[in-house]
Design a protein around this motif. Structure first.
Motif, PDB file in Angstrom:
ATOM      1  N   PHE A 132      -5.405  36.587 -45.456  1.00  0.00           N
ATOM      2  CA  PHE A 132      -4.671  37.658 -44.780  1.00  0.00           C
ATOM      3  C   PHE A 132      -4.321  37.332 -43.336  1.00  0.00           C
ATOM      4  CE2 PHE A 132      -7.216  39.627 -48.153  1.00  0.00           C
ATOM      5  CZ  PHE A 132      -6.177  40.113 -48.926  1.00  0.00           C
ATOM      6  N   ARG A 133      -4.650  36.137 -42.883  1.00  0.00           N
ATOM      7  CA  ARG A 133      -4.273  35.735 -41.525  1.00  0.00           C
ATOM      8  C   ARG A 133      -2.845  35.233 -41.502  1.00  0.00           C
ATOM      9  NH1 ARG A 133      -9.402  32.689 -38.907  1.00  0.00           N
ATOM     10  NH2 ARG A 133     -10.590  34.570 -38.507  1.00  0.00           N
ATOM     11  N   LYS A 134      -2.256  35.256 -40.304  1.00  0.00           N
ATOM     12  CA  LYS A 134      -0.901  34.736 -40.128  1.00  0.00           C
ATOM     13  C   LYS A 134      -0.918  33.221 -40.316  1.00  0.00           C
ATOM     14  CE  LYS A 134       2.901  34.523 -36.937  1.00  0.00           C
ATOM     15  NZ  LYS A 134       3.207  34.215 -35.575  1.00  0.00           N
ATOM     16  N   LYS A 135       0.049  32.720 -41.021  1.00  0.00           N
ATOM     17  CA  LYS A 135       0.118  31.285 -41.308  1.00  0.00           C
ATOM     18  C   LYS A 135       0.544  30.510 -40.062  1.00  0.00           C
ATOM     19  CE  LYS A 135      -0.544  32.106 -45.721  1.00  0.00           C
ATOM     20  NZ  LYS A 135      -1.238  33.358 -45.671  1.00  0.00           N
ATOM     21  N   ALA A 136      -0.030  29.339 -39.886  1.00  0.00           N
ATOM     22  CA  ALA A 136       0.324  28.493 -38.741  1.00  0.00           C
ATOM     23  C   ALA A 136       1.535  27.627 -39.048  1.00  0.00           C
ATOM     24  CB  ALA A 136      -0.864  27.610 -38.373  1.00  0.00           C
ATOM     25  N   THR A 137       1.925  27.574 -40.306  1.00  0.00           N
ATOM     26  CA  THR A 137       3.052  26.741 -40.727  1.00  0.00           C
ATOM     27  C   THR A 137       4.367  27.363 -40.306  1.00  0.00           C
ATOM     28  OG1 THR A 137       1.747  26.155 -42.666  1.00  0.00           O
ATOM     29  CG2 THR A 137       4.075  25.599 -42.721  1.00  0.00           C
ATOM     30  N   ILE A 138       5.296  26.520 -39.873  1.00  0.00           N
ATOM     31  CA  ILE A 138       6.644  26.998 -39.561  1.00  0.00           C
ATOM     32  C   ILE A 138       7.625  26.321 -40.511  1.00  0.00           C
ATOM     33  CG2 ILE A 138       6.154  27.460 -37.129  1.00  0.00           C
ATOM     34  CD1 ILE A 138       7.678  24.842 -36.508  1.00  0.00           C
ATOM     35  N   GLN A 139       8.756  26.935 -40.744  1.00  0.00           N
ATOM     36  CA  GLN A 139       9.804  26.357 -41.583  1.00  0.00           C
ATOM     37  C   GLN A 139      10.648  25.467 -40.678  1.00  0.00           C
ATOM     38  OE1 GLN A 139       9.618  26.892 -44.827  1.00  0.00           O
ATOM     39  NE2 GLN A 139       7.848  28.182 -44.397  1.00  0.00           N
ATOM     40  N   TYR A 140      10.366  24.135 -40.687  1.00  0.00           N
ATOM     41  CA  TYR A 140      10.833  23.261 -39.625  1.00  0.00           C
ATOM     42  C   TYR A 140      12.336  23.230 -39.357  1.00  0.00           C
ATOM     43  CZ  TYR A 140      12.157  19.215 -37.003  1.00  0.00           C
ATOM     44  OH  TYR A 140      12.751  18.397 -36.103  1.00  0.00           O
ATOM     45  N   PRO A 141      13.187  22.937 -40.283  1.00  0.00           N
ATOM     46  CA  PRO A 141      14.577  22.798 -39.810  1.00  0.00           C
ATOM     47  C   PRO A 141      15.138  24.093 -39.232  1.00  0.00           C
ATOM     48  CG  PRO A 141      14.338  21.879 -42.018  1.00  0.00           C
ATOM     49  CD  PRO A 141      13.075  22.605 -41.697  1.00  0.00           C
ATOM     50  N   GLU A 142      14.738  25.219 -39.799  1.00  0.00           N
ATOM     51  CA  GLU A 142      15.259  26.499 -39.311  1.00  0.00           C
ATOM     52  C   GLU A 142      14.540  26.960 -38.051  1.00  0.00           C
ATOM     53  OE1 GLU A 142      14.042  26.339 -42.631  1.00  0.00           O
ATOM     54  OE2 GLU A 142      15.996  25.734 -43.376  1.00  0.00           O
TER      55      GLU A 142
END
Length: 189
Positions: free
Chosen positions: A45-55
């Protein structure tokens, strides 16, 4: 002769380990398994540290150090005087250079009588610490804020950056000079 644990330990933080008998519940490891599962469920339930890189692009730190560049002055001459302080300060020993004397007629290429005829940085060894930038008395080398550090390649020779890849393009030097003259560029390094 009795010696205490504090006298044996240099820090005085050693603890004596006891070999006590485990209880029935401790032997089942049921409580430990439940605690581990609770930690796992909490992470769902924590916020993900991953980002959607190209966008999405992650914001860089204000002290980010990118690709190296050798500066030119306002007339397009190289600032480096081949003093070797950058190579001496490099903890990874990634910088190699060879100094030569300026020949008559090369005043438009180099500022001082001595210049670096060979200046190479092994990018496989470089740790981008910025010590070369701090050691340079002529502000000849600096680490840019370029997002591309080192292009990918399969050959080791491609990771040795010579003056062809490191020296600031002449157009950029002239542009920086114009910005300095207009007072728009606050920090030239």
């Amino acid at each position: 002769m009795s010696t205490s644990i504090q006298s044996i330990s240099l820090s005085g933080r050693k603890k004596q380990v006891s070999n006590k008998e485990m209880t029935f519940w401790e032997r089942l490891y049921l409580i430990a398994i439940i605690k581990g599962l609770l930690i796992t469920i909490k992470h769902f339930f924590r916020k993900k540290a991953t980002i959607q890189y190209p966008e999405q692009v992650r914001e860089f730190s204000p002290v980010y150090r990118g690709q190296h560049m050798l500066k030119r002055d306002e007339l397009g001459r190289e600032n480096c005087t081949a003093c070797g302080l950058c190579a001496l300060s490099c903890p990874a020993e990634a910088i190699t250079m060879k100094a030569e004397e300026r020949k008559p007629g090369e005043e438009h290429l180099y500022r001082e009588e001595k210049y670096a005829s060979i200046y190479e940085i092994n990018m496989l060894r470089c740790i981008f610490c910025g010590l070369c930038e701090e050691a340079c008395p002529k502000d000849a080398i600096y680490l840019t804020i370029s997002k591309e550090l080192v292009p990918a390649s399969y050959d080791r020779e491609d990771f040795i950056f010579g003056k062809d890849k490191l020296v600031m393009p002449l157009e950029m030097a002239m542009k920086n000079n114009n910005l300095l003259a207009e007072g728009k560029l606050k920090n030239a390094n």
